[in-house]
Design a protein around this motif. Structure first.
Motif, short mmCIF file in Angstrom:
data_model
loop_
_atom_site.label_atom_id
_atom_site.label_comp_id
_atom_site.label_asym_id
_atom_site.label_seq_id
_atom_site.Cartn_x
_atom_site.Cartn_y
_atom_site.Cartn_z
N GLY A 50 40.93 42.31 33.20
CA GLY A 50 41.39 43.68 32.95
C GLY A 50 40.35 44.56 32.33
N ALA A 51 39.15 44.53 32.83
CA ALA A 51 38.10 45.41 32.31
C ALA A 51 38.45 46.86 32.58
CB ALA A 51 36.76 45.07 32.98
N GLN A 52 37.96 47.73 31.72
CA GLN A 52 38.23 49.16 31.88
C GLN A 52 37.72 49.62 33.24
OE1 GLN A 52 36.37 51.64 29.01
NE2 GLN A 52 37.34 53.49 29.76
N GLY A 53 38.55 50.36 33.96
CA GLY A 53 38.17 50.85 35.27
C GLY A 53 38.48 49.88 36.38
N GLY A 54 38.95 48.70 36.07
CA GLY A 54 39.28 47.70 37.08
C GLY A 54 40.69 47.87 37.59
N ILE A 55 41.15 46.93 38.37
CA ILE A 55 42.51 46.96 38.89
C ILE A 55 43.43 46.36 37.84
CG2 ILE A 55 44.01 46.10 40.71
CD1 ILE A 55 41.54 45.96 42.51
N LYS A 56 44.46 47.07 37.48
CA LYS A 56 45.42 46.61 36.48
C LYS A 56 46.55 45.87 37.18
CE LYS A 56 43.06 49.04 33.57
NZ LYS A 56 41.86 48.48 33.13
N LYS A 57 46.87 44.69 36.69
CA LYS A 57 47.92 43.87 37.29
C LYS A 57 49.20 44.01 36.48
CE LYS A 57 44.63 40.63 39.18
NZ LYS A 57 44.20 39.26 39.31
N GLY A 58 50.30 44.15 37.20
CA GLY A 58 51.60 44.26 36.55
C GLY A 58 52.38 42.98 36.72
N PRO A 59 53.65 42.98 36.29
CA PRO A 59 54.48 41.80 36.43
C PRO A 59 54.73 41.48 37.91
CG PRO A 59 55.48 43.43 34.97
CD PRO A 59 54.28 44.05 35.57
N PRO A 60 54.99 40.20 38.23
CA PRO A 60 55.24 39.85 39.62
C PRO A 60 56.48 40.57 40.16
CG PRO A 60 55.23 37.89 38.19
CD PRO A 60 55.05 39.09 37.33
N GLY A 61 56.45 40.89 41.46
CA GLY A 61 57.58 41.56 42.09
C GLY A 61 57.49 43.07 42.06
N GLN A 62 56.56 43.62 41.33
CA GLN A 62 56.39 45.07 41.30
C GLN A 62 55.39 45.49 42.36
OE1 GLN A 62 55.41 46.48 37.42
NE2 GLN A 62 57.53 46.41 36.72
N ALA A 63 55.33 46.80 42.62
CA ALA A 63 54.40 47.32 43.61
C ALA A 63 52.97 46.98 43.22
CB ALA A 63 54.55 48.83 43.72
N LYS A 64 52.13 46.79 44.24
CA LYS A 64 50.73 46.45 44.01
C LYS A 64 50.05 47.58 43.24
CE LYS A 64 46.54 45.27 46.52
NZ LYS A 64 45.92 45.15 47.83
N PRO A 65 49.38 47.27 42.13
CA PRO A 65 48.72 48.32 41.35
C PRO A 65 47.55 48.91 42.13
CG PRO A 65 48.15 46.16 40.49
CD PRO A 65 49.18 45.95 41.56
N LYS A 66 47.25 50.16 41.81
CA LYS A 66 46.16 50.86 42.48
C LYS A 66 44.85 50.59 41.78
CE LYS A 66 49.10 54.56 44.15
NZ LYS A 66 49.35 55.98 44.19
N ALA A 67 43.78 50.58 42.56
CA ALA A 67 42.45 50.39 42.00
C ALA A 67 42.02 51.66 41.27
CB ALA A 67 41.46 50.07 43.12
N LYS A 68 41.18 51.50 40.27
CA LYS A 68 40.63 52.62 39.53
C LYS A 68 39.15 52.40 39.37
CE LYS A 68 44.66 53.73 36.74
NZ LYS A 68 45.19 53.88 35.38
N ILE A 69 38.41 53.50 39.42
CA ILE A 69 37.00 53.47 39.08
C ILE A 69 36.79 54.46 37.95
CG2 ILE A 69 36.22 52.76 41.38
CD1 ILE A 69 35.40 55.69 41.87
#
Length: 122
Positions: A50-69
């Motif tokens: 979970g580095a800053q600017g990376g892809i944030k992962k949420g709990p299973p079953g939720q929508a796929k998180p969006k990438a961030k730069i």
């Protein structure tokens, strides 16, 4: 010409822009630089959890998180949709200016012949 060249230089690779993309913060980066930044963010997230600017992962079953730069100029987080880098707009005006600058610079290099070193003998 040097002042203009600095305005036409990517803040990441420090070369003239090549296929510049405009970020929502209105800064520009080369397409390859944005791709490298996106890849770095994804890898940093996998390695660092979970580095800053990376892809944030949420709990299973939720929508796929969006990438961030993160914009290297202003440090603003830029979300990317499922298209990734392709979701950013290409800055055609900036690309045209860079192309004209390159042409003018290259013509200037070819038109400046060294002064003749042969002197007339009397």
């Amino acid at each position: 010409m040097e002042a203009l060249e600095s305005e036409l230089t990517c803040p990441m690779c420090l070369d003239l822009f090549d296929c510049p993309l405009q970020l929502p913060c209105l800064h520009n980066l080369c397409r390859k630089c944005v791709q490298d930044l996106e890849a770095f963010s994804k890898n940093a997230d996998k390695i660092g959890g979970g580095a800053q600017g990376g892809i944030k992962k949420g709990p299973p079953g939720q929508a796929k998180p969006k990438a961030k730069i993160t914009c290297p100029t202003c440090r603003r987080n830029i979300p990317l949709d499922e298209r990734g880098v392709d979701s950013l707009s290409r800055n055609m005006v900036l690309q045209n200016i860079v192309d004209r600058f390159r042409d003018a610079r290259d013509k200037g290099k070819h038109n400046t012949a060294p002064p003749c070193q042969v002197r007339g003998v009397s």
